[in-house]
Enzyme design. Structure first.
Site, short mmCIF file in Angstrom:
data_model
loop_
_atom_site.label_atom_id
_atom_site.label_comp_id
_atom_site.label_asym_id
_atom_site.label_seq_id
_atom_site.Cartn_x
_atom_site.Cartn_y
_atom_site.Cartn_z
N CYS A 334 0.78 -1.29 0.14
CA CYS A 334 -0.12 -0.22 0.15
C CYS A 334 0.99 1.12 0.02
CB CYS A 334 -1.01 -0.21 1.20
SG CYS A 334 -2.48 1.81 0.87
N HIS A 431 -3.60 -5.47 1.18
CA HIS A 431 -3.12 -5.53 2.71
C HIS A 431 -3.86 -7.33 2.88
CE1 HIS A 431 -2.10 -1.74 3.63
NE2 HIS A 431 -3.49 -1.40 3.17
#
Length: 490
Positions: A334, A431
């Site tokens: 991310c 994630h």
């Protein structure tokens, strides 16, 4: 009949609210009770994507798992994600409202309370019971006015409260007595019992203190919970260090190193690695030297440009380049993925001052932050190993550039991330990258483990929740708690 509600409050942060709430959720669920978790207001950078496409605190998602239900935005209607020392991104019922400083958010609280009560009411109509987790301490005098996180909520819905304190830190009697003393009479009256958490030793040696506490406060001690070594419950915000299960000798483990970024988000991405017997995870804090590693992981961030400056100030850029020269592997997740590119643009000032920053230049791509946040659960396959991977995306950046022509993950809806031409650098928005056993095994092999064993992180997570529920079954006075619940729940 509408659901009954029980609220767990703590004398301090990390007193055991999440632990007790999670254990109670599982205890009720396995007795056939339709139970849901709830937290009115959560301040955390660990979050999860819900079944209805919103965002809530990670601890409420874990509690939903303990209940055997899908996480929903009503389970955490107000989520504050700090992006500076004085401001946060405010998320209401799963959606970004705006960035606010502390003064602005205080003025917004009456409207926030409306959202809190609406969400709680919806849960109360769907479930038999609601287990509520407070935030911080109910005795924070400066935050009492307009409180929606602790007693303000409990008073609004007229629910009983259990107060938990951590004895491992010391001062448990002062914490409990002092907290009660700072509450109003009506608030004191709704505290139906006390729980002492993380006790080490023979509880008989504590009995005289328990007797005094019950006489002094007029509140029953509902249980003394032993310290559970190696308990793994997904954390709200505290960043643990090292493994939580027995591992191989140090020279036989994969050395994984990650920075403790000031605005690190979703550090639960490391949990599957911490539970793996062939891995040693080291988190490096400000001012510490970056140690030798086999794999460096750059985690998510709520303020990517600020945290990139922090990396550079703490010597990470030359350390990463040296690590790659010697054949090490690097993963960016991310915000960490965005740092790997050539440029980071925040033209609207969404995370900090408007402007651009140069990235680490390890992947040929640029990222621009936009107002629309991507929230999605995803499944796919790693491109370099044909292994299943699943997780979730929570980000405001849009990345573009030639590096994305060699993606890290292929999904039904398209590609994600990038892998460098030399195979040393991998970036992804996903994630939970290591949570699927196939993905974890493939990534460990890519990082240098000759024969990675398969560890099912999700099964391990379930085992730890059951272990916690077993502990509560043994050490809580369930008959006293049952007096606060609908007949027949215990």
């Amino acid at each position: 009949m509408p659901a009954k509600t029980l609220m767990i409050q703590g004398t301090t942060s990390d007193a055991g609210k999440s632990t007790l709430a999670t254990g109670l959720c599982r205890l009720l669920a396995r007795r056939g009770v339709r139970v849901a978790p709830f937290k009115p207001q959560n301040m955390a950078l660990n979050s999860a994507v819900t079944v209805d496409g919103g965002e809530i605190g990670r601890s409420q998602a874990a509690q939903a798992l303990a209940c055997g239900v899908e996480p929903h935005t009503d389970m955490n209607p107000i989520l504050l994600k700090p992006n500076s020392n004085t401001g946060s991104q405010v998320i209401v019922q799963g959606r970004v409202l705006s960035n606010m400083d502390a003064v602005s958010y205080h003025a917004y609280k009456p409207r926030a309370m409306q959202a809190v009560l609406e969400s709680h009411q919806r849960l109360a109509e769907q479930y038999q019971f609601v287990v509520v987790e407070g935030a911080g301490s109910p005795a924070e005098i400066n935050l009492r006015e307009g409180d929606i996180a602790n007693m303000g909520f409990a008073e609004a819905v007229d629910c009983p409260v259990v107060l938990v304190a951590d004895i491992d830190r010391g001062g448990v009697f002062a914490h409990l007595v002092g907290t009660l003393a700072l509450l109003s009479e009506s608030e004191q009256a709704r505290v139906v019992g006390l729980v002492i958490n993380r006790f080490r030793g023979d509880v008989a040696l504590l009995q005289s203190g328990i007797d005094w506490l019950e006489r002094h406060t007029g509140k029953p001690v509902l249980g003394v919970l032993p310290y559970l070594q190696g308990l793994h419950i997904e954390a709200e915000d505290s960043l643990s260090q090292g493994a939580v299960r027995p591992a191989l000798a140090a020279e036989q483990r994969l050395r994984v190193v990650a920075p403790a970024l000031p605005r690190l988000s979703n550090h639960t991405d490391f949990d599957a690695l911490r539970l793996h017997p062939q891995v040693e995870v080291t988190v490096v804090r400000a001012g510490e030297t970056v140690p030798p590693a086999d794999l460096i992981v750059l985690p998510g961030s709520k303020n990517v440009r600020h945290d990139l400056d922090w990396l550079r100030a703490n010597g990470w850029e030359p350390a990463i380049r040296r690590h790659l020269r010697y054949g090490g592997k690097l993963i960016g997740i991310c915000g960490g993925f965005q740092m790997l590119g050539t440029q980071l643009h925040d033209p609207l000032g969404l995370e900090s001052a408007a402007g651009s920053s140069g990235g680490l230049g390890l992947l040929d791509m640029e990222t621009t932050l936009t107002e629309q946040k991507r929230l999605e659960r995803v499944e796919g396959r790693l491109t370099f190993a044909d292994a299943a991977v699943s997780g979730y995306e929570i980000h405001m950046g849009v990345s573009s550039g030639p590096a994305l022509d060699a993606p890290a993950v292929m999904m039904p809806g398209g590609a994600d991330g990038a892998v460098s031409a030399d195979g040393q650098v991998l970036g992804t928005y996903l994630h939970g990258l290591f949570d699927h056993p196939e993905a974890c095994q493939a990534l460990l092999a890519w990082a240098g483990v000759a024969e990675p064993v398969v560890v099912d992180y999700r099964a391990e997570r379930e085992r730890h929740i059951d272990r916690l529920a077993d502990l509560l079954e043994q050490h809580l006075d369930l008959s006293r708690i049952a007096a606060q619940l609908p007949t027949g729940l215990f």
